[in-house]
Design a protein around this motif. Structure first.
Motif, PDB file in Angstrom:
ATOM      1  N   ILE A 197       0.846  -1.203   0.000  1.00 54.08           N
ATOM      2  CA  ILE A 197       0.000   0.000   0.000  1.00 54.08           C
ATOM      3  C   ILE A 197       0.876   1.246   0.000  1.00 54.08           C
ATOM      4  CG2 ILE A 197      -1.634   1.356   1.389  1.00 54.08           C
ATOM      5  CD1 ILE A 197      -2.844  -1.383   2.284  1.00 54.08           C
ATOM      6  N   GLY A 198       1.931   1.233   0.794  1.00 51.66           N
ATOM      7  CA  GLY A 198       2.850   2.368   0.837  1.00 51.66           C
ATOM      8  C   GLY A 198       3.525   2.621  -0.505  1.00 51.66           C
ATOM      9  N   VAL A 199       3.922   1.552  -1.194  1.00 54.02           N
ATOM     10  CA  VAL A 199       4.532   1.705  -2.521  1.00 54.02           C
ATOM     11  C   VAL A 199       3.555   2.399  -3.471  1.00 54.02           C
ATOM     12  CG1 VAL A 199       5.374   0.466  -4.563  1.00 54.02           C
ATOM     13  CG2 VAL A 199       6.124  -0.250  -2.279  1.00 54.02           C
ATOM     14  N   VAL A 200       2.323   1.918  -3.512  1.00 53.99           N
ATOM     15  CA  VAL A 200       1.317   2.490  -4.416  1.00 53.99           C
ATOM     16  C   VAL A 200       1.034   3.948  -4.051  1.00 53.99           C
ATOM     17  CG1 VAL A 200      -1.104   2.338  -5.149  1.00 53.99           C
ATOM     18  CG2 VAL A 200       0.281   0.256  -4.975  1.00 53.99           C
ATOM     19  N   LEU A 201       0.826   4.212  -2.759  1.00 55.28           N
ATOM     20  CA  LEU A 201       0.564   5.594  -2.328  1.00 55.28           C
ATOM     21  C   LEU A 201       1.737   6.515  -2.669  1.00 55.28           C
ATOM     22  CD1 LEU A 201      -1.075   5.038   1.187  1.00 55.28           C
ATOM     23  CD2 LEU A 201      -2.225   5.732  -0.928  1.00 55.28           C
ATOM     24  N   GLY A 202       2.964   6.016  -2.481  1.00 53.61           N
ATOM     25  CA  GLY A 202       4.152   6.814  -2.773  1.00 53.61           C
ATOM     26  C   GLY A 202       4.301   7.130  -4.248  1.00 53.61           C
ATOM     27  N   VAL A 203       4.040   6.157  -5.105  1.00 58.35           N
ATOM     28  CA  VAL A 203       4.129   6.384  -6.550  1.00 58.35           C
ATOM     29  C   VAL A 203       3.061   7.384  -6.991  1.00 58.35           C
ATOM     30  CG1 VAL A 203       3.787   5.290  -8.815  1.00 58.35           C
ATOM     31  CG2 VAL A 203       5.223   4.171  -7.094  1.00 58.35           C
ATOM     32  N   ILE A 204       1.851   7.212  -6.511  1.00 58.15           N
ATOM     33  CA  ILE A 204       0.768   8.134  -6.875  1.00 58.15           C
ATOM     34  C   ILE A 204       1.090   9.551  -6.397  1.00 58.15           C
ATOM     35  CG2 ILE A 204      -1.662   8.729  -6.475  1.00 58.15           C
ATOM     36  CD1 ILE A 204      -2.206   5.665  -6.423  1.00 58.15           C
ATOM     37  N   LEU A 205       1.582   9.672  -5.164  1.00 59.41           N
ATOM     38  CA  LEU A 205       1.942  11.000  -4.652  1.00 59.41           C
ATOM     39  C   LEU A 205       3.014  11.639  -5.529  1.00 59.41           C
ATOM     40  CD1 LEU A 205       1.686  13.217  -2.503  1.00 59.41           C
ATOM     41  CD2 LEU A 205       3.417  11.980  -1.159  1.00 59.41           C
ATOM     42  N   THR A 206       4.019  10.864  -5.883  1.00 62.32           N
ATOM     43  CA  THR A 206       5.090  11.396  -6.734  1.00 62.32           C
ATOM     44  C   THR A 206       4.529  11.895  -8.066  1.00 62.32           C
ATOM     45  OG1 THR A 206       6.667   9.876  -5.701  1.00 62.32           O
ATOM     46  CG2 THR A 206       7.333  10.867  -7.790  1.00 62.32           C
ATOM     47  N   LEU A 207       3.602  11.148  -8.648  1.00 68.29           N
ATOM     48  CA  LEU A 207       2.992  11.559  -9.916  1.00 68.29           C
ATOM     49  C   LEU A 207       2.161  12.838  -9.763  1.00 68.29           C
ATOM     50  CD1 LEU A 207       1.931   8.078 -11.317  1.00 68.29           C
ATOM     51  CD2 LEU A 207       3.863   9.506 -12.060  1.00 68.29           C
ATOM     52  N   PHE A 208       1.468  12.987  -8.635  1.00 72.93           N
ATOM     53  CA  PHE A 208       0.690  14.210  -8.377  1.00 72.93           C
ATOM     54  C   PHE A 208       1.601  15.414  -8.144  1.00 72.93           C
ATOM     55  CE2 PHE A 208      -3.196  11.797  -6.570  1.00 72.93           C
ATOM     56  CZ  PHE A 208      -3.806  11.791  -7.810  1.00 72.93           C
TER      57      PHE A 208
END
Length: 157
Positions: free
Chosen positions: A109-120
């Motif tokens: 979950i942290g990996v997915v949240l981190g990637v999405i945050l980076t993209l935003f």
């Protein structure tokens, strides 16, 4: 007036204190777990996470300064906070529940949240996005390590 960086660093530190929600009996369980042979850097893990969280806090401060107080910025601050809470919850939840699957799930979950945050964050500030790279690199390593530990310790899954 306190700077946004100081406020964000204080919040980051306070959330990180959640990792102390472990008890000695929880640690005893983890000591006996087998680890991958390639995990030679385990003593450096606290330093690695300190760097990742500090970079994340600086990233958040940069984003805040770009558009302070806007709804979009507040939503991004919430995303940073949720990412940190999920990441900090990994150790206490894994140890308390004695479940490497819980750790793998939280790590994923942290990996997915981190990637999405980076993209935003990227369109707002390339620097802020680059500061999320330590998290984006390290979080999958921790998740894969936990997954491999399930294979080495099937009774601890």
């Amino acid at each position: 007036m306190i700077s946004s960086l100081v406020v964000i660093l204080i919040v980051t530190f306070l959330v990180a204190l959640g990792s102390f929600l472990i008890k000695p009996r929880d640690i005893r369980w983890s000591i006996h777990l087998r680890r991958p042979k390639w995990l030679v850097f385990e003593p450096a893990i606290p330093l690695i996470w300190t760097i990742a969280f500090t970079c994340g806090a600086v990233s958040a401060a940069i984003i805040w300064e770009k558009d302070p107080g806007s709804l979009k910025t507040w939503l991004l601050m919430g995303w940073y906070l949720i990412l940190e809470i999920v990441t900090v919850a990994y150790i206490p939840a894994t140890l308390r529940l004695k479940s490497l699957k819980v750790g793998t799930l939280l790590g994923g979950i942290g990996v997915v949240l981190g990637v999405i945050l980076t993209l935003f964050v990227w369109p707002i500030s390339g620097t802020a996005a680059l500061l999320l790279l330590p998290y984006a690199i390290w979080s999958p390593v921790g998740t894969v390590t936990t997954k491999e530990m399930i294979d080495l310790n099937p009774d601890a899954a």
